[in-house]
Structure formats: structure tokens, C-alpha cells
Motif scaffolding. Structure first.
Motif, mmCIF file in Angstrom:
data_model
loop_
_atom_site.group_PDB
_atom_site.id
_atom_site.type_symbol
_atom_site.label_atom_id
_atom_site.label_comp_id
_atom_site.label_asym_id
_atom_site.label_seq_id
_atom_site.Cartn_x
_atom_site.Cartn_y
_atom_site.Cartn_z
ATOM 1 N N TYR A 284 0.848 -1.187 0.000
ATOM 2 C CA TYR A 284 0.000 0.000 0.000
ATOM 3 C C TYR A 284 0.888 1.243 0.000
ATOM 4 N N TYR B 248 3.548 0.581 2.822
ATOM 5 C CA TYR B 248 3.099 -0.263 3.932
ATOM 6 C C TYR B 248 2.769 -1.664 3.424
ATOM 7 N N ARG C 208 0.215 -3.434 7.739
ATOM 8 C CA ARG C 208 0.221 -1.997 7.943
ATOM 9 C C ARG C 208 1.507 -1.490 8.589
ATOM 10 N N SER D 123 -5.965 6.981 9.320
ATOM 11 C CA SER D 123 -4.697 6.500 9.870
ATOM 12 C C SER D 123 -4.870 6.061 11.319
ATOM 13 N N TRP E 87 -7.097 2.864 11.916
ATOM 14 C CA TRP E 87 -6.460 1.591 11.585
ATOM 15 C C TRP E 87 -5.285 1.263 12.504
ATOM 16 N N ARG F 70 -0.007 7.365 6.082
ATOM 17 C CA ARG F 70 -0.685 6.144 6.526
ATOM 18 C C ARG F 70 -2.132 6.118 6.037
ATOM 19 N N PHE G 93 -4.051 3.626 3.436
ATOM 20 C CA PHE G 93 -5.112 2.761 3.926
ATOM 21 C C PHE G 93 -6.460 3.033 3.244
ATOM 22 N N LEU H 41 -7.623 -0.258 2.018
ATOM 23 C CA LEU H 41 -7.829 -1.422 2.880
ATOM 24 C C LEU H 41 -9.272 -1.916 2.820
#
Ligand SMILES: [Zn+2]
Length: 303
Positions: free
Chosen positions: A2, A17, A21, A112, A115, A294, A298, A301
Motif C-alpha cells: 500500500y 506499507y 500496515r 490513519s 487503523w 498512513r 489505507f 484497505l
């Protein structure tokens, strides 16, 4: 893999990431100011380098300080003159041959934090930024809620609730906000609002860090000011929580480093909530400056 890009007016930060993560790689470059082709090339080159380094075709997410995409497909961000007014998502998706996702930086901050390993089990997470302004985002089941205009979570531009007038006095000046409205919570609850309230009540001009330093020194005036500020924050947050009903509130921005705020807030919040409401967990942000990268990474995700 990611790939999260945090794009600001001066720097582009890329974080790579893995599926757990964890940050594997990080790089910062200058943001091109004038040329849209140079802007696109900077991003595509970084993605190609990461693809080569990790031998994958990574997911690409981008956080920007502005409007990610209008109905016409154009990005708008005053601090990104090279990209503003261009179809950034469509162009990058085509150039990189993958689904590029873009959100604003406040939503990326909330994502961020939501998660974080210790937070990810909470279904509804409210990110609240108490910094230069008051912003935030809302994450439901791991996904940022963008709404019609990407303004979900812009809590600072709701106006002061009526009980704030009782607290601050009915003669409190109704301040004009940068958004054009009057009486926005941001003008009282941002770092500058914190300092403005101090000046209003004590006729003394101090920056927020100076007031907090006095608070640490046990100064009675600074102590009274902070208690009033926590009361104001609690009743504004109570109003927002009656709409959002979050399980977790994560507070970021400069004022979140004043740790007394988060503890005192949890104690004072119940009186501003509905009697049946359970008080959400309140925490200071854990990922600070990495939040933009981050959160952007994400974006992929969830579907
Ligand atoms: Zn406003």
C-alpha cells in the motif's frame, strides 16, 4: 503493498506499507509548483520505483489539502498550484494503470488513527484535529466517509451551541470564520481560538504554548482558562457526538499534545451527551506526522 502519498504545498511524502500496515519504506521529495506534467511525473516515478523495489504493483492512495474531486473530476487545492484544477485521479489512474484513490488530509488523519492496531475494532471513529483550524473526519468500519462534498467531519464549521453562550457569556463576540460564516466553533477551539479566548477574558496577548506553559507552572488564570476551554470543547464535542455517536474519538493537531485536555474531556463530556449515551473512548493521536501517508495508503484497505 500500500503506497500512501501525503501531498503538501512544499513536500510530497511517500510511505510504503505491507498488509500488516507496517511502514517498509519512506521517501520525501519537493512538490512541483508550476508544471502539471512535472507533478504527475514525480508521483508516477515514485510509484514505479516502489513497484520495482518490492516487485509488486502496489495500491496507490493520495491525501491532499483540498477537494479531491469535483463532479467534473477535477482536484482543487490552493496550496498545490501545479495540480489544482486538473483531473488528477483520472490521469494518475491511467498513467499508473491502477485505481488511484484520493481523499483530503483530514480524512486521511482519521483513517490513519482508525487503523491503529489498538483502535481498529471500533466501528465508528471520529478524528478531531485541534490545530491551526478545527477539522476532522469520520471513519465507519475502516472506511472514510466522504459525503457529498468531502466535508464530513468538518466539525469546526458548525456554529457554537447555545450552552456555549451560557459558558462564555451572552456578550461573547460572534467571530467571523475564514469559511465566511460567523460563530464557527473553529474560531474558539483552534490553537488561535484558545489564545483569542485568553485575550478576551484576561486582556493579555499570549500564544497557546505560552498559556500552556503558565498552566504547567500552576498559574491560576491559566488554570481557569483551561478549565473553561475544556468545558467549551466538551459541550461542542457533545453536540457532534449526538450526531456521530462514535465509539472512539482521536484528537490530533497541536493542542492534542497538551495531554491534560483528553483526560479532562472524558470526565466532562457526559453532561453534554444524551442521558443514555455511553461516553466514547478519547485518545490523543498516535501517528502524528505520519498520519497523512498512513491514511492515504489505507484508502485501499476497504473496497
Ligand atoms: Zn467556518
Amino acid at each position: 503493498m500500500y503506497y500512501g502519498f501525503d501531498i503538501g504545498g512544499s513536500k510530497i511524502a511517500l510511505g510504503v506499507y505491507d498488509a500488516a500496515r507496517q511502514l517498509l519504506f519512506e521517501k520525501r521529495v519537493a512538490t512541483p509548483h508550476d508544471s502539471y506534467p512535472a507533478f504527475l511525473e514525480t508521483i508516477t516515478r515514485l510509484v514505479e520505483q516502489a513497484d520495482a523495489q518490492f516487485a509488486v504493483k502496489g495500491h496507490v492512495g493520495i491525501g491532499i489539502p483540498g477537494m479531491p474531486e469535483t463532479d467534473a473530476g477535477l482536484l482543487y487545492a490552493a496550496n498545490l498550484p501545479a495540480a489544482s484544477g486538473h483531473p488528477v485521479r483520472a490521469d494518475l489512474s491511467r498513467l499508473l494503470d491502477r485505481d488511484v484513490r484520493i481523499d483530503n488530509d483530514a480524512n486521511c488523519f482519521a483513517l490513519s488513527e482508525a487503523w491503529d492496531d489498538a483502535f481498529r475494532h471500533y466501528p465508528v471513529v471520529m478524528g478531531l484535529i485541534l490545530g491551526t483550524g478545527v477539522g476532522g473526519g469520520l471513519v465507519i468500519n475502516g472506511k472514510s466517509v466522504t459525503g457529498r462534498n468531502y466535508i464530513t467531519g468538518e466539525f469546526g464549521h458548525t456554529r457554537l451551541p447555545i450552552d456555549a453562550m451560557t459558558l462564555l457569556g451572552w456578550d461573547i463576540p460572534i467571530r467571523r470564520c475564514g469559511c465566511g460564516q460567523h460563530g464557527c466553533a473553529e474560531t474558539y477551539l483552534s490553537g488561535r481560538g484558545f489564545a483569542w479566548l485568553y485575550h478576551h477574558f484576561y486582556h493579555e496577548t499570549l500564544e497557546a504554548p505560552e498559556i500552556i506553559a503558565r498552566w504547567h507552572g500552576g498559574d491560576e488564570q491559566a488554570r481557569a482558562h483551561v478549565e473553561r476551554f475544556v468545558d467549551l470543547l466538551a459541550l461542542c464535542l457533545g453536540n457532534w457526538l449526538t450526531v456521530v455517536d462514535a465509539h472512539l474519538v482521536v484528537i490530533g493537531g497541536g493542542l492534542s499534545q497538551f495531554s491534560y485536555l483528553t483526560g479532562a474531556l472524558a470526565e466532562r463530556l457526559p453532561r453534554s451527551l444524551l442521558p443514555v449515551a455511553r461516553t466514547p473512548r478519547i485518545e490523543a493521536a498516535r501517528h502524528g506526522d505520519a498520519g497523512g501517508m498512513r491514511g492515504a495508503a489505507f484508502l485501499h484497505l476497504t473496497d
